[in-house]
Design an enzyme around this catalytic site. Structure first.
Site, short mmCIF file in Angstrom:
data_model
loop_
_atom_site.label_atom_id
_atom_site.label_comp_id
_atom_site.label_asym_id
_atom_site.label_seq_id
_atom_site.Cartn_x
_atom_site.Cartn_y
_atom_site.Cartn_z
N ASP A 6 0.87 -1.18 0.00
CA ASP A 6 0.00 0.00 0.00
C ASP A 6 0.90 1.22 0.00
OD1 ASP A 6 -2.30 1.68 0.31
OD2 ASP A 6 -1.89 1.83 2.44
N SER A 7 0.32 2.38 -0.26
CA SER A 7 1.09 3.62 -0.21
C SER A 7 1.53 3.92 1.22
CB SER A 7 0.22 4.76 -0.73
OG SER A 7 -0.95 4.84 0.06
N CYS A 69 -4.06 -1.03 -2.25
CA CYS A 69 -4.16 0.43 -2.35
C CYS A 69 -5.03 0.71 -3.55
CB CYS A 69 -2.76 1.02 -2.54
SG CYS A 69 -2.73 2.79 -2.90
N GLU A 148 -5.19 9.47 9.30
CA GLU A 148 -3.79 9.35 9.74
C GLU A 148 -3.55 10.13 11.03
OE1 GLU A 148 -0.88 9.09 6.66
OE2 GLU A 148 -1.96 7.22 6.35
N CYS A 180 -11.02 3.47 -1.04
CA CYS A 180 -9.75 3.89 -0.43
C CYS A 180 -9.56 3.05 0.83
CB CYS A 180 -9.81 5.38 -0.09
SG CYS A 180 -8.32 5.93 0.78
N HIS A 182 -8.23 3.66 3.54
CA HIS A 182 -8.40 4.34 4.83
C HIS A 182 -9.88 4.44 5.25
CE1 HIS A 182 -4.29 5.54 4.14
NE2 HIS A 182 -4.24 6.22 5.26
N1 DGL Z 1 -3.95 3.84 0.19
C1 DGL Z 1 -4.53 4.87 -0.64
C2 DGL Z 1 -5.74 4.34 -1.37
O1 DGL Z 1 -6.30 3.31 -1.02
C3 DGL Z 1 -4.89 6.09 0.17
C4 DGL Z 1 -3.73 6.89 0.67
C5 DGL Z 1 -2.95 7.60 -0.41
O2 DGL Z 1 -3.42 8.58 -0.98
O3 DGL Z 1 -1.84 7.15 -0.67
O4 DGL Z 1 -6.15 4.94 -2.33
#
Ligand code: DGL
Length: 263
Positions: A6-7, A69, A148, A180, A182
């Site tokens: 993931d990012s 992600c 976050e 997303c 999050h």
């Molecule tokens: N993990 C990213 C997503 O699911 C969200 C966070 C980011 O912008 O990197 O899109």
């Protein structure tokens, strides 16, 4: 090992479901915390990062890649599938399958990062799967930083969610995809704001089931995976805040290990 990237830390919402559905399988996680967020970046940058993350996980022994992600899945999953000789799972397909299954009126809303919404990846997949469907989307760039920061129950967060959801509510959606990683953390607030007649869908459960089904059908791949119930959580940068978020999502002390951190 099952490699998951993931990012940042949000992909742990997917790992949480993998733990439940695929008990015992070793998970190798990589969160690109040095380069997060991806959702505000351009396509080429997201592709480059996603390739690097996949290379890293494969070098560490991953036999399957899960792109946990939505932003990377939207922009880079086709390239990752073509470039690497391992099975690749992304988060869009399972969420779309679930949304189509539960949506009666075929009016589906999507919320995600700017990059995810701009890519139209969800819309395209939904339109490929069924006709006569109306898709409405809204980017919600403020939600990732709020999560976050741990602002999960704050009044401000509730107000911002309401503002983002309102334009979709006016379109009378009956299903809302949380596109997303999050957003499942804000699921209770989102459910409240969108109303009880709207089904809220995220990828985690469906993805875990899809992966389980794949492993049952592909024993030659399944055999290559380690099953000692041991997991490694790599990140490209460690801060107190990342540590706090990781512990909050997995509801336990997570041992973050620095890796793949050369810029
Ligand atoms: N993990 C990213 C997503 O699911 C969200 C966070 C980011 O912008 O990197 O899109």
């Amino acid at each position: 090992m099952i490699g998951v990237f993931d990012s940042g830390i949000g992909g742990l919402t997917i790992v949480k479901e993998l733990f439940k559905t695929l008990q015992g399988y070793n998970i190798l996680y990589f969160g690109d915390t040095a380069r997060t967020p991806y959702g505000t970046k351009g396509k080429d940058t997201i592709i480059e990062y996603s390739i690097r993350n996949t290379e890293f996980l494969i070098k560490q022994g991953a036999k399957i890649i899960v792109i946990a992600c939505n932003t990377a899945s939207s922009v880079a999953s086709e390239i990752i599938k073509e470039k690497f000789g391992v099975p690749v799972f992304e988060v869009i397909t399972p969420a779309v399958q679930k949304a189509i299954l539960v949506s009666k009126k075929k009016r589906i809303g999507i919320i995600g990062t700017r990059a995810t919404i701009n890519s139209k990846a969800y819309e395209e997949k939904i339109n490929e799967a069924i006709s006569d469907v109306k898709v409405f989307s809204n980017p919600c760039p403020l939600l990732v930083p709020l999560v976050e920061e741990g602002w999960i129950k704050n009044r401000e967060t509730r107000m911002i969610v309401k503002k983002y959801i309102f334009p979709l509510k006016t379109k009378q959606i009956d299903t809302l995809i949380l596109a997303c990683t999050h957003y499942p953390i804000l699921k209770d607030i989102i459910k409240k704001k969108v109303g009880k007649n709207v089904e809220v869908v995220d990828s985690a459960v469906s993805l875990a089931l899809l992966l389980k089904e794949f492993l049952i059908k592909n024993s030659e791949v399944e055999k290559t995976l380690l099953k000692t119930d041991s997991h490694i959580f790599f990140v490209s940068d460690i801060t107190q805040q990342f540590q706090k978020s990781a512990n909050m999502i997995l509801k336990r002390q997570v041992n973050l290990v620095l890796g793949n951190n050369k810029i």
